[in-house]
Design an enzyme around this catalytic site. Structure first.
Site, PDB file in Angstrom:
ATOM      1  CG  PHE A  70       3.152  70.287  29.570  1.00  0.00           C
ATOM      2  CD1 PHE A  70       2.973  69.790  28.275  1.00  0.00           C
ATOM      3  CD2 PHE A  70       3.837  71.471  29.738  1.00  0.00           C
ATOM      4  CE1 PHE A  70       3.493  70.467  27.181  1.00  0.00           C
ATOM      5  CE2 PHE A  70       4.359  72.162  28.647  1.00  0.00           C
ATOM      6  CZ  PHE A  70       4.190  71.661  27.372  1.00  0.00           C
TER       7      PHE A  70
ATOM      8  CB  SER B  29      -0.122  73.973  38.134  1.00  0.00           C
ATOM      9  OG  SER B  29       0.849  74.912  37.726  1.00  0.00           O
TER      10      SER B  29
ATOM     11  CG  ASP C 259       7.499  81.156  34.768  1.00  0.00           C
ATOM     12  OD1 ASP C 259       8.412  81.576  34.035  1.00  0.00           O
ATOM     13  OD2 ASP C 259       6.936  80.063  34.607  1.00  0.00           O
TER      14      ASP C 259
ATOM     15  CB  SER D 299      12.895  80.487  41.054  1.00  0.00           C
ATOM     16  OG  SER D 299      13.056  79.749  42.219  1.00  0.00           O
TER      17      SER D 299
ATOM     18  CG  HIS E  64      11.388  70.051  34.894  1.00  0.00           C
ATOM     19  ND1 HIS E  64      10.928  71.160  35.578  1.00  0.00           N
ATOM     20  CD2 HIS E  64      10.332  69.214  34.818  1.00  0.00           C
ATOM     21  CE1 HIS E  64       9.654  70.978  35.875  1.00  0.00           C
ATOM     22  NE2 HIS E  64       9.255  69.807  35.431  1.00  0.00           N
TER      23      HIS E  64
ATOM     24  CG  ASP F 118       6.897  67.365  35.276  1.00  0.00           C
ATOM     25  OD1 ASP F 118       5.947  66.839  34.676  1.00  0.00           O
ATOM     26  OD2 ASP F 118       7.010  68.594  35.414  1.00  0.00           O
TER      27      ASP F 118
HETATM   28  N1  SAH Z   1       3.396  74.634  36.696  1.00  0.00           N
HETATM   29  C1  SAH Z   1       3.034  74.826  35.297  1.00  0.00           C
HETATM   30  C2  SAH Z   1       4.134  74.417  34.338  1.00  0.00           C
HETATM   31  C3  SAH Z   1       5.479  75.081  34.581  1.00  0.00           C
HETATM   32  S1  SAH Z   1       6.592  74.830  33.216  1.00  0.00           S
HETATM   33  C4  SAH Z   1       1.778  74.020  35.013  1.00  0.00           C
HETATM   34  O1  SAH Z   1       1.699  72.860  35.463  1.00  0.00           O
HETATM   35  O2  SAH Z   1       0.869  74.518  34.353  1.00  0.00           O
HETATM   36  C5  SAH Z   1       8.082  75.463  33.896  1.00  0.00           C
HETATM   37  C6  SAH Z   1       8.154  76.976  33.978  1.00  0.00           C
HETATM   38  O3  SAH Z   1       9.285  77.276  34.797  1.00  0.00           O
HETATM   39  C7  SAH Z   1       8.372  77.727  32.660  1.00  0.00           C
HETATM   40  O4  SAH Z   1       7.298  78.613  32.428  1.00  0.00           O
HETATM   41  C8  SAH Z   1       9.689  78.508  32.873  1.00  0.00           C
HETATM   42  O5  SAH Z   1       9.681  79.830  32.366  1.00  0.00           O
HETATM   43  C9  SAH Z   1       9.816  78.525  34.382  1.00  0.00           C
HETATM   44  N2  SAH Z   1      11.181  78.637  34.880  1.00  0.00           N
HETATM   45  C10 SAH Z   1      12.262  77.880  34.552  1.00  0.00           C
HETATM   46  N3  SAH Z   1      13.350  78.268  35.227  1.00  0.00           N
HETATM   47  C11 SAH Z   1      12.947  79.299  36.033  1.00  0.00           C
HETATM   48  C12 SAH Z   1      13.626  80.147  36.968  1.00  0.00           C
HETATM   49  N4  SAH Z   1      14.919  79.989  37.239  1.00  0.00           N
HETATM   50  N5  SAH Z   1      12.912  81.114  37.589  1.00  0.00           N
HETATM   51  C13 SAH Z   1      11.599  81.282  37.323  1.00  0.00           C
HETATM   52  N6  SAH Z   1      10.911  80.504  36.458  1.00  0.00           N
HETATM   53  C14 SAH Z   1      11.573  79.539  35.807  1.00  0.00           C
HETATM   54 MG    MG Z   2       5.362  70.110  35.394  1.00  0.00          MG
END
Ligand code: SAH
Ligand code: MG
Length: 205
Positions: A15, A47, A66, A119, A139, A165
């Site tokens: 995205f 990203s 992730d 995380s 998010h 975002d």
């Molecule tokens: N940065 C990426 C998009 C990330 S989407 C890009 O721009 O291409 C958000 C991601 O955060 C998802 O894959 C989800 O699995 C991860 N996520 C959400 N909560 C998390 C957590 N507590 N620990 C690790 N990863 C997490």
């Molecule tokens: Mg994003």
């Protein structure tokens, strides 16, 4: 940014628009002069290609954290659900194979290092000062704020903290990243570097 890597990033699933990706790459070059890069929220690695390209140019690496089980908004019934990422064996999301393909196709396996975990768990054990921290994981407000509180202290002086975002107007998107960015901007610890679309870069004084 290297043209081949820029094309690989554009082709990857995700995205992030290209102008934001290039701004992320520029932040990676800035932070990569200070220390390694770390991303929260790998998804399918789009990203991570922008950051990995910067890491290579700076002779450092990009860690990307992730659990690959998706955020709330990626689960079945939510807006950002994609059935390609469901593991038929368990019915759970698994974006890890897609990430591996993205990084393999980009030729960045030597610089992008996957950390497959929640995380906050990684943050509790992380001690290496960072040149860049990119916050783009869950998010929901509590999740995004927990990422900021856990990871921002690990950004070294001169290093950068990047948010994705960030929408000031609720009509454009969820407000949690904006609230977290506002907290960081008001902390007095960071100076604004750039804003490109929803991507905001701060630098630690
Ligand atoms: N940065 C990426 C998009 C990330 S989407 C890009 O721009 O291409 C958000 C991601 O955060 C998802 O894959 C989800 O699995 C991860 N996520 C959400 N909560 C998390 C957590 N507590 N620990 C690790 N990863 C997490
Ligand atoms: Mg994003």
């Amino acid at each position: 940014m290297d043209a081949t890597l820029a094309a690989a990033a554009r082709a990857a699933i995700g995205f992030m628009p290209d102008d934001e990706g290039l701004a992320l790459h520029a932040a990676g070059l800035l932070g990569g002069a200070v220390g390694p890069l770390l991303e929260i929220g790998t998804y399918c690695g789009k990203s991570a290609v922008y950051l990995g390209a910067a890491a290579r140019e700076r002779n450092t690496v990009c860690f990307t954290v992730d659990h690959h089980r998706g955020s709330e908004e990626n689960q079945a019934g939510w807006e950002h659900h994609d059935t390609r990422f469901v593991d038929p064996r368990t019915g759970r999301m698994d974006t890890l194979p897609w990430f591996r393909r993205t990084i393999e196709d980009a030729g960045l396996e030597d610089v992008v290092v996957a950390v497959i975990a929640d995380s906050p768990t990684v943050a509790r054990h992380w001690t290496t000062p960072l040149g860049l921290c990119f916050i783009d994981g869950g998010h929901a407000l509590d999740v995004a704020m927990a990422d900021y509180e856990a990871w921002a202290p690990k950004v070294a002086p001169g290093g950068v903290l990047v948010f994705h975002d960030v929408f000031e107007d609720p009509a454009d998107g969820g407000q949690a990243p904006f609230e977290v960015w506002s907290r960081a901007a008001a902390s007095g610890e960071f100076t604004p570097v750039s804003t490109t679309g929803s991507l905001r870069v701060l630098q630690r004084s």
